[in-house]
Design a protein around this motif. Structure first.
Motif, PDB file in Angstrom:
ATOM      1  N   ARG A 108      44.935 -20.573  10.544  1.00 26.80           N
ATOM      2  CA  ARG A 108      44.201 -19.829   9.514  1.00 26.80           C
ATOM      3  C   ARG A 108      44.106 -20.729   8.288  1.00 26.80           C
ATOM      4  NH1 ARG A 108      43.634 -14.395  10.629  1.00 26.80           N
ATOM      5  NH2 ARG A 108      44.828 -13.653  12.421  1.00 26.80           N
TER       6      ARG A 108
ATOM      7  N   PHE B 283      41.495 -22.036   4.876  1.00 29.10           N
ATOM      8  CA  PHE B 283      40.677 -21.343   3.888  1.00 29.10           C
ATOM      9  C   PHE B 283      39.250 -21.129   4.364  1.00 29.10           C
ATOM     10  CE2 PHE B 283      39.807 -25.763   3.176  1.00 29.10           C
ATOM     11  CZ  PHE B 283      38.492 -25.822   2.770  1.00 29.10           C
ATOM     12  N   HIS B 284      38.827 -21.878   5.412  1.00 30.99           N
ATOM     13  CA  HIS B 284      37.435 -21.788   5.844  1.00 30.99           C
ATOM     14  C   HIS B 284      37.278 -21.285   7.273  1.00 30.99           C
ATOM     15  CE1 HIS B 284      38.980 -25.693   7.103  1.00 30.99           C
ATOM     16  NE2 HIS B 284      38.071 -25.692   8.055  1.00 30.99           N
ATOM     17  N   VAL B 285      38.384 -21.119   8.011  1.00 34.42           N
ATOM     18  CA  VAL B 285      38.241 -20.771   9.417  1.00 34.42           C
ATOM     19  C   VAL B 285      39.502 -20.098   9.943  1.00 34.42           C
ATOM     20  CG1 VAL B 285      39.149 -22.986  10.262  1.00 34.42           C
ATOM     21  CG2 VAL B 285      37.552 -21.680  11.692  1.00 34.42           C
TER      22      VAL B 285
ATOM     23  N   CYS C 294      34.361 -18.307  11.284  1.00 36.14           N
ATOM     24  CA  CYS C 294      34.250 -19.050  10.033  1.00 36.14           C
ATOM     25  C   CYS C 294      34.015 -18.098   8.875  1.00 36.14           C
ATOM     26  CB  CYS C 294      33.112 -20.057  10.113  1.00 36.14           C
ATOM     27  SG  CYS C 294      33.353 -21.313  11.389  1.00 36.14           S
ATOM     28  N   ARG C 295      34.601 -18.424   7.741  1.00 34.22           N
ATOM     29  CA  ARG C 295      34.429 -17.603   6.555  1.00 34.22           C
ATOM     30  C   ARG C 295      33.163 -18.016   5.807  1.00 34.22           C
ATOM     31  NH1 ARG C 295      40.785 -17.386   4.625  1.00 34.22           N
ATOM     32  NH2 ARG C 295      41.550 -16.580   6.619  1.00 34.22           N
TER      33      ARG C 295
ATOM     34  N   GLY D 149      30.507 -19.384   3.200  1.00 34.89           N
ATOM     35  CA  GLY D 149      30.570 -20.521   2.294  1.00 34.89           C
ATOM     36  C   GLY D 149      30.193 -21.810   2.997  1.00 34.89           C
TER      37      GLY D 149
ATOM     38  N   PRO E 187      31.968 -24.757   3.376  1.00 35.21           N
ATOM     39  CA  PRO E 187      32.948 -25.317   4.323  1.00 35.21           C
ATOM     40  C   PRO E 187      32.935 -24.599   5.668  1.00 35.21           C
ATOM     41  CG  PRO E 187      33.928 -25.083   2.155  1.00 35.21           C
ATOM     42  CD  PRO E 187      32.612 -24.374   2.107  1.00 35.21           C
ATOM     43  N   GLY E 188      32.814 -23.264   5.630  1.00 35.80           N
ATOM     44  CA  GLY E 188      32.770 -22.513   6.876  1.00 35.80           C
ATOM     45  C   GLY E 188      31.537 -22.839   7.696  1.00 35.80           C
TER      46      GLY E 188
ATOM     47  N   TYR F  80      31.990 -26.303   9.298  1.00 35.06           N
ATOM     48  CA  TYR F  80      32.904 -26.219  10.438  1.00 35.06           C
ATOM     49  C   TYR F  80      32.223 -25.563  11.630  1.00 35.06           C
ATOM     50  CZ  TYR F  80      37.297 -25.796  12.956  1.00 35.06           C
ATOM     51  OH  TYR F  80      38.288 -25.919  13.900  1.00 35.06           O
TER      52      TYR F  80
END
Length: 199
Positions: free
Chosen positions: A119, A121-123, A149-150, A152, A154-155, A158
């Motif tokens: 876990r 910050f981005h996935v 992916c979250r 944003g 970065p997500g 990824y």
């Protein structure tokens, strides 16, 4: 009529469609049968509503107990499983990018199953590696990643990489495990016969 003479806009539109329909499914199911891709595996429950589900598999000409140790020896571009998989325990942290971020062991059954999760910050990602004994000294290795992916940038990055660059990394890892396990199993199988004397 001049506007209809250039077919390039049509072909540019067709490229992503072809990727989604033809290429992407092959990347996400490399080596796996339809049944393996559809079957439930431990760890599926760790990531609900994933953006990506990738199930890849390979058949190894060695028994599960000969395959298991090599899961720790093959590293990808970011992480390394562990030095001794037989000693892994639930809750252990396997560093990925730095000491404070890594894969957490959520389930482990030596010679059979390893479930990891991360876990960041981005996935949120769950990674299951299952070994199935096919008998006659053969193993089916099934790798599944469920990725959410979250929102944003970065997500999104990824998410895009997980469907292309990740495929190459996982395929290379599975091929390396196969090569190492088969080589060492053949060696261990033949060593007792080397130097033996015929009465």
């Amino acid at each position: 009529m001049r506007g209809f003479s250039n077919p390039r806009p049509f072909w540019w539109a067709a490229v992503p469609v072809a990727y989604l329909l033809l290429v992407r499914p092959r990347l996400l199911r490399w080596g796996a049968t339809r049944e393996e891709a559809r079957a439930a595996l431990p760890g599926d429950e760790l990531v609900t509503h994933p953006h990506v589900v990738a199930t890849r598999a390979v058949t190894i000409e060695a028994p599960p107990e000969a395959v298991w140790p090599w899961l720790a020896q093959v590293s990808g571009p970011d992480e390394r499983f562990a030095p001794e998989p037989g000693k892994l325990g639930v809750g252990d942290l396997l560093p990925a990018k730095g000491d404070d971020v890594g894969y957490r062991v959520t389930q482990v059954e030596p010679d059979r199953l390893l479930v990891l999760s991360i876990r960041a910050f981005h996935v949120t990602l769950a990674w299951t590696i299952a070994l199935r004994d096919l008998g006659e000294g053969r193993t089916r290795l099934v790798s599944r990643q469920r990725i959410r992916c979250r929102p944003g940038v970065p997500g999104l990055v990824y998410l895009l990489l997980s469907q292309s660059a990740d495929f190459l990394a996982v395929r290379g890892r599975l091929a390396a495990v196969k090569a190492l396990a088969e080589r060492e199993f053949r060696r261990s199988f033949l060593e007792p016969r080397v130097g033996s004397r015929v009465p």
